[in-house]
Design an enzyme around this catalytic site. Structure first.
Site, PDB file in Angstrom:
ATOM      1  N   HIS A  97       0.870  -1.260  -0.058  1.00  0.00           N
ATOM      2  CA  HIS A  97      -0.020  -0.092   0.183  1.00  0.00           C
ATOM      3  C   HIS A  97       0.826   1.277  -0.035  1.00  0.00           C
ATOM      4  CE1 HIS A  97      -4.521   0.971   1.001  1.00  0.00           C
ATOM      5  NE2 HIS A  97      -4.169   1.835   0.019  1.00  0.00           N
ATOM      6  N   ASP A 124      -9.936  -0.442   3.402  1.00  0.00           N
ATOM      7  CA  ASP A 124      -8.809  -1.110   4.082  1.00  0.00           C
ATOM      8  C   ASP A 124      -9.297  -1.229   5.443  1.00  0.00           C
ATOM      9  OD1 ASP A 124      -6.373  -1.635   5.164  1.00  0.00           O
ATOM     10  OD2 ASP A 124      -5.356   0.068   4.069  1.00  0.00           O
ATOM     11  N   HIS A 126      -6.999  -1.072   7.863  1.00  0.00           N
ATOM     12  CA  HIS A 126      -6.096  -0.206   8.567  1.00  0.00           C
ATOM     13  C   HIS A 126      -6.407   1.428   8.100  1.00  0.00           C
ATOM     14  CE1 HIS A 126      -4.083  -4.223   8.536  1.00  0.00           C
ATOM     15  NE2 HIS A 126      -3.832  -3.929   9.605  1.00  0.00           N
ATOM     16  N   ASP A 128      -3.919   3.509   8.159  1.00  0.00           N
ATOM     17  CA  ASP A 128      -2.555   3.901   7.514  1.00  0.00           C
ATOM     18  C   ASP A 128      -2.389   5.468   7.838  1.00  0.00           C
ATOM     19  OD1 ASP A 128      -2.263   1.451   6.890  1.00  0.00           O
ATOM     20  OD2 ASP A 128      -2.849   1.728   4.742  1.00  0.00           O
ATOM     21  N   HIS A 141       4.141   1.412   4.177  1.00  0.00           N
ATOM     22  CA  HIS A 141       2.899   1.016   3.811  1.00  0.00           C
ATOM     23  C   HIS A 141       1.779   1.484   4.800  1.00  0.00           C
ATOM     24  CE1 HIS A 141       2.013  -3.445   5.487  1.00  0.00           C
ATOM     25  NE2 HIS A 141       2.318  -2.493   6.365  1.00  0.00           N
ATOM     26  N   ASP A 226      -7.698  -2.299  -0.550  1.00  0.00           N
ATOM     27  CA  ASP A 226      -6.688  -3.175   0.120  1.00  0.00           C
ATOM     28  C   ASP A 226      -7.154  -4.492   0.215  1.00  0.00           C
ATOM     29  OD1 ASP A 226      -4.954  -4.677   2.220  1.00  0.00           O
ATOM     30  OD2 ASP A 226      -3.956  -2.633   2.650  1.00  0.00           O
ATOM     31  N   ASP A 228      -6.830  -6.645   2.331  1.00  0.00           N
ATOM     32  CA  ASP A 228      -7.538  -6.816   3.860  1.00  0.00           C
ATOM     33  C   ASP A 228      -8.764  -6.044   4.219  1.00  0.00           C
ATOM     34  OD1 ASP A 228      -6.844  -4.319   4.603  1.00  0.00           O
ATOM     35  OD2 ASP A 228      -4.862  -4.836   5.550  1.00  0.00           O
ATOM     36  N   GLU A 271      -1.676  -4.808  -1.722  1.00  0.00           N
ATOM     37  CA  GLU A 271      -1.542  -5.964  -0.567  1.00  0.00           C
ATOM     38  C   GLU A 271      -1.856  -7.462  -1.070  1.00  0.00           C
ATOM     39  OE1 GLU A 271       0.452  -5.295   2.034  1.00  0.00           O
ATOM     40  OE2 GLU A 271       0.303  -3.024   2.136  1.00  0.00           O
TER      41      GLU A 271
END
Length: 307
Positions: A97, A124, A126, A128, A141, A226, A228, A271
């Site tokens: 990412h 995502d 997360h 980030d 990332h 992403d 995830d 990712e």
């Protein structure tokens, strides 16, 4: 129809688990270009980028790793994405990412030349929102949203064109935010549409509200997806699995709403670690999601075995 420009970004300097550099090839093998052409779009695959010369820089935070490589990638991605978005819809094939440091900067520069605001939809697990100075993992990332929002601590990075104010950033599907990131997000007043919000209010309402703001402002929309964002039970090919992600149906609904909006300007796919995949099932699912974003209807979806 849309002119889709595929740009491979085999970057893995933003984290420490090898494998993301195989992502661009996996998307191609999974039939991304064919899926887009079947929907009537034109496709131009510009191949994989390579970083230029590495800058001579030592991170101020000794925990940070891969800084020269990530800086080199950021510069080349900013240039390539900025050029592509003036000619069509760039689809960045990652790579980790940290590629968004460059891809969003490129779209932001284009938005500035047009005199239009840029909005970011961050799909995502997360947030980030660390900077190179605040990260404790050292993984870059985990920094792109902070860069886009104009946080300090990015010495050596190209200045971000017109940092995005809080109301132009939507963190959607978030479910893993550490205390330092959460405190910083509150200071910047960035709303987090985490999985609890989505469970309570539904998938549709928060996304439609954000898309309405983009439309009202005549904005450009950069979507950063992403792996995830998805629940690891359906998308295992990621090094940062977090349980409780979106389901197959929820993820496709998000993509269909994005298509209906007609607002998406650029797309990151990040990712994907094919080394962790199960016979390509995650890569194929990501391709199917892109197809939904680009107009495939629910009744047009192919029957597919993942067994």
């Amino acid at each position: 129809m849309t002119h889709c420009i595929l740009i491979g970004a085999p970057i893995d300097s933003g984290q420490q688990r090898p494998g993301c550099l195989m992502g661009p090839s996996a998307y191609r093998v999974a039939g991304l270009a064919q899926a887009l052409r079947e929907l009537g779009h034109s496709v131009e695959d510009r191949g994989d980028l390579a970083p230029g010369p590495l800058p001579d820089i030592t991170p101020e935070n000794p925990l940070v790793h891969g800084l020269p490589e990530t800086l080199a990638w950021t510069r080349v991605l900013k240039a390539a994405t900025g050029q592509a978005v003036a000619q069509g819809m760039p689809i960045l094939l990652g790579g980790d990412h940290s590629l968004a440091l460059g891809s969003i900067a490129g779209v932001a520069a284009h938005a500035e030349t047009l005199g239009r605001p840029l909005f970011l939809l961050w799909l995502d697990a997360h947030s980030d929102f660390h900077t190179p100075m605040t990260t404790t993992s050292g993984n870059l990332h985990g920094t792109p949203v902070a860069y886009v929002a104009g946080r300090s601590g990015f010495a050596g990075f190209p200045p971000f064109p017109a940092p995005l104010p809080a109301d132009r950033i939507c963190l959607y599907g978030i479910r893993s935010v550490d205390p330092a990131e959460h405190a910083a997000l509150l200071q910047h007043d960035i709303a987090i549409k985490d999985m609890r919000v989505l469970d309570e209010s539904g998938i549709v309402a928060p996304l439609r509200a954000f898309l309405d703001r983009v439309r009202a402002a005549d904005g450009l929309l950069h979507v950063s997806l992403d792996v995830d964002f998805l629940d690891p039970s359906i998308a295992p090919a990621v090094g940062t699995t977090v349980p409780g992600g979106t389901t197959f149906r929820e993820a496709h609904l998000v993509m269909e709403l994005l298509h209906d909006s007609g607002l998406v300007t650029a797309l990151d796919l990040v990712e994907l670690n094919p080394f962790l995949d199960e016979r390509g099932r995650t890569a194929r699912l990501m391709v199917d999601l892109v197809a939904s974003l680009m107009g495939r209807k629910v009744f047009d979806r192919p029957t597919r075995s993942y067994g």
